[in-house]
Structure formats: structure tokens, C-alpha cells
Design a protein around this motif. Structure first.
Motif, PDB file in Angstrom:
ATOM      1  N   GLU A 127      46.518  38.752  39.481  1.00 18.06           N
ATOM      2  CA  GLU A 127      45.010  38.937  39.506  1.00 18.06           C
ATOM      3  C   GLU A 127      44.161  38.421  41.132  1.00 18.06           C
ATOM      4  N   ARG A 128      45.004  37.455  42.166  1.00 23.63           N
ATOM      5  CA  ARG A 128      44.915  37.058  43.323  1.00 23.63           C
ATOM      6  C   ARG A 128      44.734  38.516  43.821  1.00 23.63           C
ATOM      7  N   ARG A 129      45.391  39.460  43.801  1.00 28.74           N
ATOM      8  CA  ARG A 129      46.554  40.316  44.179  1.00 28.74           C
ATOM      9  C   ARG A 129      45.567  41.479  43.686  1.00 28.74           C
ATOM     10  N   ILE A 130      44.566  41.559  42.633  1.00 34.07           N
ATOM     11  CA  ILE A 130      43.712  42.170  42.778  1.00 34.07           C
ATOM     12  C   ILE A 130      42.198  42.407  43.336  1.00 34.07           C
ATOM     13  N   ARG A 131      41.563  41.007  43.303  1.00 33.55           N
ATOM     14  CA  ARG A 131      40.593  40.694  43.828  1.00 33.55           C
ATOM     15  C   ARG A 131      40.372  40.817  45.573  1.00 33.55           C
ATOM     16  N   GLU A 132      42.026  40.203  46.188  1.00 33.79           N
ATOM     17  CA  GLU A 132      41.982  40.914  46.823  1.00 33.79           C
ATOM     18  C   GLU A 132      42.209  41.963  47.567  1.00 33.79           C
ATOM     19  N   ASN A 133      42.580  42.531  47.197  1.00 36.68           N
ATOM     20  CA  ASN A 133      42.645  43.875  47.238  1.00 36.68           C
ATOM     21  C   ASN A 133      41.135  45.218  46.809  1.00 36.68           C
ATOM     22  N   TYR A 134      40.958  44.548  45.697  1.00 41.40           N
ATOM     23  CA  TYR A 134      39.566  45.184  45.641  1.00 41.40           C
ATOM     24  C   TYR A 134      38.611  44.839  46.596  1.00 41.40           C
ATOM     25  N   ARG A 135      38.464  43.171  47.238  1.00 40.04           N
ATOM     26  CA  ARG A 135      38.122  43.057  48.178  1.00 40.04           C
ATOM     27  C   ARG A 135      37.655  44.109  49.468  1.00 40.04           C
TER      28      ARG A 135
END
Length: 209
Positions: A127-135
Motif C-alpha cells: 500500500e505504501r508503494r502504491i500511494r508513493e508511486n501514485y503521487r
């Protein structure tokens, strides 16, 4: 893009990536021709790219997840880092690595699938990676990002990413929709689609925390 490192640090990073496990300086020297020591080691530790066990000799080193992410970004540069002089092999090798990186992204293949992952990722880390790369990818507040662009940056198998996306969707923290212009869909976008609610979804929007 990621920060560039010197030649020896870059070589150490790729060597640890290729070996895919914790290795001693003796093993690293045998594999790459040098040991990771001194200021070069401490700088990689400081950046949290490499985790080193220095309690006893020979010191042991392991690439972190952040280090693996750096390697993927470095592959995309297409040219070797400073300082000069560079070896004759360096420029052609980086050209080949650049094509390799583009292929991985086109095929939605992560470095973990090629070299293996030192440790399985938790759902929290995914989830952290999803959010970080989405941004990183989104172009406007509350904008949409293509799953075909997002998936290769996460570094986890598609089925594990789908589990997290489904949980985020059910919690109202992520919104998934199909590409409105079906004629514009590429094969890459079709392969990256996430089936939810009886249809293939190609775009995602992540709510801020």
C-alpha cells in the motif's frame, strides 16, 4: 529521477541486486572484484540503499527495498554516472540496460520477478508503494493514473497488488474505473487491468491519507 551514484557504488548496488541475498565482502570481492568499505559503504547505508552488518569481519551487505527501487530507476538512465573516466564498456552496457528497463515496464515485470526478492512484501508495504508511486505519476490533485504505469513501480506480483487494491477500493480509499476511450487501450493497459465489479478497470485514483 533517482540520485546518481559513483561508478563503484553503482557497481556494488547492481552486484547486490544480482546476488539477491546478504553477502560478505569476501563474496562481493569474488563476484565484482572489490569489497564495499569506507565512505562508499557508509553513504549507501545513510541513503538506506544497503543494509550492512559490521559487527564482525568480513562485513556483510544486503540491498534494501529502497535500494531495489533505486536500481530500477538507474536502469532507465541510459548512460553511466559520473565521474570520468568511464570504461569503454560502460556506455554500451547502459544502452542495453535502458532497453531492458523499458521492456520490464512494458511487460509489467518487476525486478523482484527477475532477481527475486530478499523478503516478501507485506500488504502495508505494498500500500505504501502504491500511494508513493501514485503521487509520483499523478499530474493533478485527485487525478487518475493508469495501472499500466503504476504496476511496474510497485515491485510486487500482480495478484498481491490486486489484493491491496481491492481492500483500498472497499474502504473507499481507492477508486478504479475503466478507460473511457476503449479504442485508446493498448495491450499493455489491457494486461495491467484489474477486474472488479464485473469489468476491467484501467485507471486508479488514490485518496490522500
Amino acid at each position: 529521477m533517482t540520485d546518481r551514484l559513483g561508478h563503484k557504488q553503482t557497481a556494488a548496488m547492481f552486484a547486490l541486486l544480482a546476488l539477491g541475498r546478504e553477502v560478505s565482502n569476501n563474496e562481493l570481492k569474488e563476484f565484482a572484484g572489490f569489497a564495499l568499505t569506507g565512505a562508499e559503504r557508509t553513504e549507501l547505508n545513510r541513503r538506506e540503499y544497503v543494509q550492512s552488518n559490521t559487527e564482525k569481519a568480513p562485513h556483510r551487505h544486503k540491498l534494501t527495498e529502497r535500494g531495489r527501487e533505486w536500481c530500477l530507476e538507474e536502469l532507465s538512465h541510459g548512460r553511466p554516472p559520473a565521474p570520468k573516466p568511464r570504461t569503454v564498456l560502460a556506455a554500451p552496457l547502459y544502452a542495453v540496460l535502458g532497453e531492458f528497463a523499458r521492456y520490464l515496464k512494458q511487460q509489467n515485470v518487476s525486478l523482484d520477478e527477475v532477481f527475486g526478492s530478499a523478503e516478501p512484501l507485506t500488504e502495508e508495504e505494498i500500500e505504501r508503494r502504491i500511494r508513493e508511486n501514485y503521487r509520483k505519476l499523478v499530474r493533478s490533485p485527485d487525478g487518475w493514473v493508469g495501472l499500466a504505469d503504476l504496476r511496474p513501480l510497485i515491485g510486487a506480483p500482480a495478484e498481491e497488488v490486486d489484493v491491496v487494491l481491492k481492500k483500498l477500493s472497499r474502504a473507499g480509499k481507492a477508486h478504479l474505473v475503466p478507460e473511457p476511450n476503449r479504442k485508446a487501450l493498448t495491450e499493455k493497459a489491457r494486461q495491467a487491468a484489474f477486474r472488479l465489479g464485473g469489468e476491467d478497470n484501467h485507471l486508479v485514483r488514490i485518496e490522500a491519507l
